[in-house]
Design a protein around this motif. Structure first.
Motif, PDB file in Angstrom:
ATOM      1  N   TYR A 190       0.845  -1.193   0.000  1.00 54.82           N
ATOM      2  CA  TYR A 190       0.000   0.000   0.000  1.00 54.82           C
ATOM      3  C   TYR A 190       0.883   1.246   0.000  1.00 54.82           C
ATOM      4  CZ  TYR A 190      -3.702  -3.261   0.945  1.00 54.82           C
ATOM      5  OH  TYR A 190      -4.583  -4.304   0.832  1.00 54.82           O
ATOM      6  N   PRO A 191       0.932   1.971  -1.113  1.00 57.70           N
ATOM      7  CA  PRO A 191       1.845   3.124  -1.192  1.00 57.70           C
ATOM      8  C   PRO A 191       1.507   4.234  -0.204  1.00 57.70           C
ATOM      9  CG  PRO A 191       0.426   2.986  -3.142  1.00 57.70           C
ATOM     10  CD  PRO A 191       0.202   1.748  -2.356  1.00 57.70           C
ATOM     11  N   GLU A 192       0.246   4.282   0.270  1.00 51.22           N
ATOM     12  CA  GLU A 192      -0.148   5.345   1.222  1.00 51.22           C
ATOM     13  C   GLU A 192       0.413   5.064   2.615  1.00 51.22           C
ATOM     14  OE1 GLU A 192      -2.223   3.260  -0.268  1.00 51.22           O
ATOM     15  OE2 GLU A 192      -3.697   4.327  -1.492  1.00 51.22           O
ATOM     16  N   LEU A 193       0.729   3.785   2.883  1.00 52.22           N
ATOM     17  CA  LEU A 193       1.208   3.416   4.228  1.00 52.22           C
ATOM     18  C   LEU A 193       2.723   3.482   4.306  1.00 52.22           C
ATOM     19  CD1 LEU A 193      -0.996   0.260   5.013  1.00 52.22           C
ATOM     20  CD2 LEU A 193      -1.489   2.654   5.508  1.00 52.22           C
ATOM     21  N   SER A 194       3.223   3.620   5.522  1.00 50.77           N
ATOM     22  CA  SER A 194       4.676   3.624   5.726  1.00 50.77           C
ATOM     23  C   SER A 194       5.204   2.195   5.644  1.00 50.77           C
ATOM     24  CB  SER A 194       5.004   4.223   7.090  1.00 50.77           C
ATOM     25  OG  SER A 194       4.578   3.330   8.095  1.00 50.77           O
ATOM     26  N   THR A 195       6.535   2.077   5.624  1.00 53.67           N
ATOM     27  CA  THR A 195       7.161   0.753   5.598  1.00 53.67           C
ATOM     28  C   THR A 195       6.673  -0.075   6.779  1.00 53.67           C
ATOM     29  OG1 THR A 195       9.111   1.942   4.841  1.00 53.67           O
ATOM     30  CG2 THR A 195       9.406  -0.371   5.359  1.00 53.67           C
TER      31      THR A 195
ATOM     32  N   ILE B  78      -5.444   4.461   5.342  1.00 52.61           N
ATOM     33  CA  ILE B  78      -5.454   4.828   3.917  1.00 52.61           C
ATOM     34  C   ILE B  78      -6.519   5.894   3.672  1.00 52.61           C
ATOM     35  CG2 ILE B  78      -5.974   3.968   1.587  1.00 52.61           C
ATOM     36  CD1 ILE B  78      -4.620   1.336   2.416  1.00 52.61           C
ATOM     37  N   LEU B  79      -7.656   5.696   4.315  1.00 51.09           N
ATOM     38  CA  LEU B  79      -8.783   6.624   4.124  1.00 51.09           C
ATOM     39  C   LEU B  79      -8.442   8.031   4.624  1.00 51.09           C
ATOM     40  CD1 LEU B  79     -11.687   6.366   3.129  1.00 51.09           C
ATOM     41  CD2 LEU B  79     -12.385   6.003   5.470  1.00 51.09           C
ATOM     42  N   THR B  80      -7.840   8.107   5.803  1.00 51.85           N
ATOM     43  CA  THR B  80      -7.557   9.422   6.378  1.00 51.85           C
ATOM     44  C   THR B  80      -6.447  10.153   5.617  1.00 51.85           C
ATOM     45  OG1 THR B  80      -6.117   8.347   7.967  1.00 51.85           O
ATOM     46  CG2 THR B  80      -8.324   8.935   8.735  1.00 51.85           C
ATOM     47  N   ARG B  81      -5.675   9.400   4.813  1.00 53.90           N
ATOM     48  CA  ARG B  81      -4.621  10.055   4.030  1.00 53.90           C
ATOM     49  C   ARG B  81      -5.120  10.465   2.642  1.00 53.90           C
ATOM     50  NH1 ARG B  81       0.006   5.991   6.451  1.00 53.90           N
ATOM     51  NH2 ARG B  81      -0.521   6.599   8.572  1.00 53.90           N
ATOM     52  N   ASP B  82      -6.366  10.116   2.338  1.00 56.08           N
ATOM     53  CA  ASP B  82      -6.943  10.477   1.042  1.00 56.08           C
ATOM     54  C   ASP B  82      -7.769  11.755   1.219  1.00 56.08           C
ATOM     55  OD1 ASP B  82      -8.133  10.626  -1.405  1.00 56.08           O
ATOM     56  OD2 ASP B  82      -9.402   8.865  -1.157  1.00 56.08           O
ATOM     57  N   LYS B  83      -7.077  12.887   1.075  1.00 61.93           N
ATOM     58  CA  LYS B  83      -7.731  14.174   1.363  1.00 61.93           C
ATOM     59  C   LYS B  83      -8.897  14.459   0.405  1.00 61.93           C
ATOM     60  CE  LYS B  83      -4.655  15.236   4.568  1.00 61.93           C
ATOM     61  NZ  LYS B  83      -4.500  13.926   5.177  1.00 61.93           N
TER      62      LYS B  83
ATOM     63  N   GLU C  72      15.545   1.339   8.020  1.00 64.07           N
ATOM     64  CA  GLU C  72      15.211   1.956   9.316  1.00 64.07           C
ATOM     65  C   GLU C  72      14.898   3.447   9.198  1.00 64.07           C
ATOM     66  OE1 GLU C  72      18.663   0.388  11.230  1.00 64.07           O
ATOM     67  OE2 GLU C  72      17.432  -0.453  12.840  1.00 64.07           O
ATOM     68  N   LYS C  73      15.657   4.127   8.327  1.00 68.69           N
ATOM     69  CA  LYS C  73      15.487   5.584   8.214  1.00 68.69           C
ATOM     70  C   LYS C  73      14.144   5.957   7.605  1.00 68.69           C
ATOM     71  CE  LYS C  73      20.321   6.958   7.947  1.00 68.69           C
ATOM     72  NZ  LYS C  73      21.402   7.360   7.047  1.00 68.69           N
ATOM     73  N   VAL C  74      13.556   5.014   6.897  1.00 71.02           N
ATOM     74  CA  VAL C  74      12.287   5.340   6.220  1.00 71.02           C
ATOM     75  C   VAL C  74      11.130   4.519   6.797  1.00 71.02           C
ATOM     76  CG1 VAL C  74      13.277   6.124   4.034  1.00 71.02           C
ATOM     77  CG2 VAL C  74      12.879   3.681   4.390  1.00 71.02           C
ATOM     78  N   ARG C  75      11.277   4.075   8.025  1.00 70.78           N
ATOM     79  CA  ARG C  75      10.250   3.188   8.591  1.00 70.78           C
ATOM     80  C   ARG C  75       8.893   3.889   8.716  1.00 70.78           C
ATOM     81  NH1 ARG C  75      12.162   0.640  13.851  1.00 70.78           N
ATOM     82  NH2 ARG C  75      10.062  -0.200  13.937  1.00 70.78           N
ATOM     83  N   THR C  76       8.890   5.208   8.902  1.00 68.08           N
ATOM     84  CA  THR C  76       7.605   5.898   9.070  1.00 68.08           C
ATOM     85  C   THR C  76       7.201   6.711   7.837  1.00 68.08           C
ATOM     86  OG1 THR C  76       8.744   7.749  10.073  1.00 68.08           O
ATOM     87  CG2 THR C  76       7.860   6.106  11.587  1.00 68.08           C
ATOM     88  N   LYS C  77       7.955   6.556   6.753  1.00 76.43           N
ATOM     89  CA  LYS C  77       7.650   7.325   5.527  1.00 76.43           C
ATOM     90  C   LYS C  77       6.723   6.513   4.613  1.00 76.43           C
ATOM     91  CE  LYS C  77      10.807  10.867   5.722  1.00 76.43           C
ATOM     92  NZ  LYS C  77      11.360  10.697   7.019  1.00 76.43           N
ATOM     93  N   ALA C  78       5.848   7.237   3.888  1.00 71.30           N
ATOM     94  CA  ALA C  78       4.937   6.553   2.967  1.00 71.30           C
ATOM     95  C   ALA C  78       5.728   5.895   1.841  1.00 71.30           C
ATOM     96  CB  ALA C  78       3.947   7.541   2.388  1.00 71.30           C
ATOM     97  N   VAL C  79       5.469   4.613   1.604  1.00 73.67           N
ATOM     98  CA  VAL C  79       6.251   3.816   0.659  1.00 73.67           C
ATOM     99  C   VAL C  79       6.117   4.341  -0.778  1.00 73.67           C
ATOM    100  CG1 VAL C  79       6.526   1.474  -0.247  1.00 73.67           C
ATOM    101  CG2 VAL C  79       6.020   1.816   2.159  1.00 73.67           C
ATOM    102  N   GLY C  80       4.968   4.943  -1.081  1.00 72.11           N
ATOM    103  CA  GLY C  80       4.723   5.434  -2.434  1.00 72.11           C
ATOM    104  C   GLY C  80       5.747   6.453  -2.898  1.00 72.11           C
TER     105      GLY C  80
END
Lengths: 246, 429
Positions: A90-95, B14-19, A127-135
């Motif tokens: 899911y590109p919207e989620l972080s690693t 996912i929903l909350t990140r879809d502005k 580790e450095k990108v663990r909280t960044k969105a994967v997309g």
């Protein structure tokens, strides 16, 4: 000990089309680093789909670690992992969020997910990108996330479909190195790619498929020796010809 | 349970990140509700409370013009009209021009012979009546029987139903004036003196009173207003509009390969679908809370009637849950069968507008052609609206709206079956 994959008499066709696979037999022993190669349209992806239960079959048998895949129990799915060619996360989620979610789906509990996430983020330098969105990641980082998700549940068999396509040399080396480490710990690797130099580095045994049939299946050393070739690319062209394929 | 919980968390993240999706799901229905309620409130007030502004052109050429003055007074006292402009105007064209200039929808032109005609007719009727009483042969000519017509000019945008009610009101006013003059003439013919005011008002003025009573089930509701109509209607519309977000989310997951990976994992794919339903039902509940809250707390501050919640809150929650489930099931269906996000968005948006139109959300169901009254029963939005109206407008309880809930449940289950069949066909389950 059961073979990682035991295929016998397997035939498969898509609706109203010519057979893609015809009476195919193949055994992949547990603990091997097995490479499956062939020209475009030869049936590699179909065979991967059949070995992972994504495609149904009527004729023949496919066993994974001794379990028949037709009408399988979903629990068999915990025995293998799949690294698809397309990014499957899911590109919207972080690693970290991707690993948490797929870990839960793989049947891990909270504690196991936490431990495995930390381990994989460290081993695959994420580790450095663990909280960044994967997309928003580079191609190489996405490939590492794609791989990390597949090995969260420590599968006994790992299917890899072009796991390093589109990545730089450093990332490719790191991924191949990690795959060898996994194999040393007992994971069977079933790999398909068009990167034949990479395959020479990774695979201990190689099969080539063309027009729905396995045309060779042996150790890399034996094959190169028998066909008097110094690399997989020469062997590939010798066996499958130079004409364009689909 | 942990897998389902993790999936719900994933879907919510996912929903909350879809502005854009959130804007479509919350801001758009809020704006729609405020704008359309404000616009319709004007119509409701015009029909229920306000007087209709008219231009009155009295061309009565009679020296006393007593009947036309009586008519004007009766029009003013009728309670439905307010005379915005009185003329006199040179001709009809000048009246028309004045209507456009002052933006007045209706003009009444009293003909030059009005008083003379009314009085002539009254005397004629009185003569005939006396001859009947005395047993003489009634050979009176038709003199005084014809009346020059009163002209009603109206703006072409005026709705037919509203025009008819104006015509009806004017007809009653004319009848009152004519009856007065007939009574006066009769009285004078019999008693050879003018009718005393007290007797006249007793004969003409006292009519049977009409008491309007809105028939609500709980007996507490007043006249329906734009808020009571619009809040439930646009809440249902907003709920079904999640098809844009949910439908395209499913297509995105199918195309990104996430679904493919899920199929290779030991958890049943049904968990993903259950999670989507729970997540989006929560969203629809939140939409309802936001829109109902808008009606209760914001509307009174912007000059709109406040929303009055139904007495049976349990039934309201149940109906809201069911509407949300139905909307979610529909969106999943669209997502399962669409191959691209464009397909899901395009079909989703158009189908919701169509279902809203045939479901009676855009046009009242009673105003629909006969054929559409059968077709509208296929629209889930129709049953959602009927259930809500049963609670909000009729003051009903759960038992009163069961016959709306059952078809809604059947349609929802049908969507579930169709979606599951689609997932099976596409080998996702």
């Amino acid at each position: 000990m059961d073979a990682a994959i035991q295929i016998s008499g397997l035939s498969f066709r898509y609706q109203a089309q010519e057979p893609v696979l015809d009476q195919l037999d193949l055994t992949i022993e547990a603990g091997e680093r097995f490479g499956l190669f062939g020209p475009n349209g030869a049936g590699k992806t179909t065979l991967m789909g059949l070995m992972t239960g994504l495609l149904p079959y009527k004729t023949g048998s496919v066993k994974l670690l001794g379990y028949e895949l037709r009408g399988r129990d979903r629990k068999i799915n915990s025995l293998f992992g799949l690294v698809p060619q397309d990014f499957s996360f899911y590109p919207e989620l972080s690693t970290e969020e991707n690993l948490q979610f797929f870990g839960a789906w793989a049947g891990l509990n909270k504690k196991e997910i936490k431990e495995k996430t930390n381990e994989l983020l460290s081993v695959l330098s994420l580790e450095k990108v663990r909280t960044k969105a994967v997309g928003k990641f580079s191609g190489g980082m996405k490939r590492r996330v794609n791989l990390a998700i597949a090995v969260m549940h420590e599968p006994r068999v790992l299917f890899l479909d072009e796991p390093t396509v589109g990545v730089d040399v450093q990332t490719r080396h790191a991924i191949i190195h990690y795959l060898k480490q996994l194999n040393q710990h007992g994971t069977t690797l079933i790999y398909t790619s068009h990167q034949l130099h990479e395959a020479e580095d990774l695979c201990t045994r190689v099969a080539m498929i063309d027009e729905g049939k396995i045309i060779i299946n042996d150790t890399l050393t034996n094959l190169l020796h028998q066909h008097k070739q110094d690399g997989l690319e020469g062997l590939f062209l010798e066996l499958t010809g130079r004409a364009y394929r689909s | 349970m942990f897998r389902l919980w993790s999936t719900i968390i994933k879907d919510l993240r996912i929903l909350t990140r879809d502005k854009v999706g959130l804007t479509l799901m919350f801001l758009m229905p809020v704006v729609l509700t405020i704008v359309i309620t404000s616009v319709q409130n004007g119509t409701f007030e015009m029909v229920n409370n306000n007087k209709v502004a008219i231009i009155l052109d009295n061309r009565d050429a009679d020296t006393s013009a007593s009947a036309s003055r009586e008519l004007v007074k009766t029009i003013e006292d009728a309670g439905m009209f307010t005379i915005a402009e009185r003329g006199p105007y040179k001709n009809e064209q000048e009246v028309r021009d004045q209507m456009y200039k002052k933006e007045i929808l209706v003009a009444v032109v009293i003909p030059p012979t009005y008083s003379r005609d009314v009085m002539a007719r009254a005397q004629s009727v009185a003569r005939k009546a006396l001859k009947d009483i005395s047993g003489e042969n009634n050979t009176a000519s038709g003199e005084g029987d014809s009346l020059a017509p009163l002209q009603l000019l109206y703006h072409p945008t005026l709705q037919l139903s509203f025009r008819r009610s104006i015509e009806g009101a004017l007809g009653s006013v004319l009848q009152v004036v004519q009856s007065k003059y007939i009574v006066k003439s009769l009285y004078k013919a019999i008693n050879e003196e003018n009718i005393p005011d007290s007797v006249e008002s007793q004969i003409v003025g006292q009519q049977t009173e009409i008491i309007p009573v809105a028939v609500s089930r709980d007996g507490n509701r007043g006249n329906p207003n734009a808020t009571q109509h619009n809040i439930p209607a646009w809440t249902v519309f907003a709920m079904f509009f999640i098809v844009i977000s949910l439908g395209s989310s499913i297509v995105r997951e199918k195309r990104s390969g996430s679904f493919l990976r899920l199929r290779t994992l030991p958890t049943h794919f049904g968990v993903a679908m259950v999670s989507k339903q729970i997540t989006y039902i929560l969203i629809t509940l939140l939409q309802a809370v936001v829109i109902f809250g808008l009606g209760i707390f914001l509307f009174p501050h912007i000059g709109l009637p406040a929303l009055i919640l139904p007495g049976d809150i349990t039934a309201l929650v149940l109906v809201t849950l069911l509407c949300g489930w139905c909307a979610t099931s529909f969106a999943i269906c669209v997502g399962v069968y669409a191959n691209t996000q464009e397909q899901a968005n395009g079909f989703g948006a158009v189908s919701i507008v169509l279902l809203a139109a045939i479901g009676g959300l855009l046009v009242p169901s009673f105003a629909m052609p006969e054929g559409f009254r059968y077709i509208m029963k296929l629209s889930p939005l129709h049953w959602c609206m009927e259930a809500y109206y049963g609670l909000f407008l009729e003051g009903g309880k759960l038992g009163d709206i069961l016959m709306n809930i059952i078809p809604l449940l059947v349609i929802t289950l049908a969507f579930q079956v169709v979606a599951w069949w689609g997932l099976k066909r596409k080998r996702l389950v």
